[in-house]
Design a protein around this motif. Structure first.
Motif, PDB file in Angstrom:
ATOM      1  N   GLU A  50       0.914  -1.238  -0.006  1.00  0.00           N
ATOM      2  CA  GLU A  50      -0.031   0.056  -0.020  1.00  0.00           C
ATOM      3  C   GLU A  50       0.682   1.213   0.016  1.00  0.00           C
ATOM      4  OE1 GLU A  50      -3.585   2.156   2.711  1.00  0.00           O
ATOM      5  OE2 GLU A  50      -3.325  -0.167   2.732  1.00  0.00           O
ATOM      6  N   VAL A  66      -8.001  -0.614  -2.147  1.00  0.00           N
ATOM      7  CA  VAL A  66      -8.525  -1.289  -0.802  1.00  0.00           C
ATOM      8  C   VAL A  66     -10.019  -1.512  -1.112  1.00  0.00           C
ATOM      9  CG1 VAL A  66      -9.314  -0.507   1.855  1.00  0.00           C
ATOM     10  CG2 VAL A  66      -6.956  -0.047   0.461  1.00  0.00           C
ATOM     11  N   SER A  69     -10.206  -4.612  -3.240  1.00  0.00           N
ATOM     12  CA  SER A  69      -9.977  -6.027  -2.430  1.00  0.00           C
ATOM     13  C   SER A  69     -10.750  -6.418  -1.322  1.00  0.00           C
ATOM     14  CB  SER A  69      -8.294  -5.797  -1.861  1.00  0.00           C
ATOM     15  OG  SER A  69      -8.397  -4.725  -0.724  1.00  0.00           O
ATOM     16  N   THR A  70     -11.540  -5.549  -0.721  1.00  0.00           N
ATOM     17  CA  THR A  70     -12.447  -5.691   0.037  1.00  0.00           C
ATOM     18  C   THR A  70     -13.920  -6.446  -0.631  1.00  0.00           C
ATOM     19  OG1 THR A  70     -12.081  -3.631   1.160  1.00  0.00           O
ATOM     20  CG2 THR A  70     -13.851  -4.493   2.325  1.00  0.00           C
TER      21      THR A  70
END
Length: 71
Positions: A50, A66, A69-70
């Protein structure tokens, strides 16, 4: 895809494919392969931290990654 592969291998086109890296004074080929293919971004995306994403692309890209990916 053939046009992408051909153009991305030309040394003068690094400013097109790596503008953020060059503007920040980083070597776009450091630690990576000198040959580009349309699918090499997958390996780079999976191995980037990150902090790497934030330093190269900015916070908006890190938040987007993010979010993806969530999901």
């Amino acid at each position: 895809m053939l046009l992408f592969s051909w153009l991305s291998r030309k040394p003068g086109n690094a400013v097109i494919y790596y503008p953020n890296w060059i503007l920040k004074g980083l070597d776009p080929f450091e630690g990576g392969s000198r040959t580009r293919n349309p699918f090499s971004w997958i390996r780079e995306a999976m191995s980037s931290t990150e902090q790497d994403v934030i330093s190269i692309s900015g916070y908006d890209t890190a938040v987007y990654f993010v979010f993806l990916s969530t999901g």
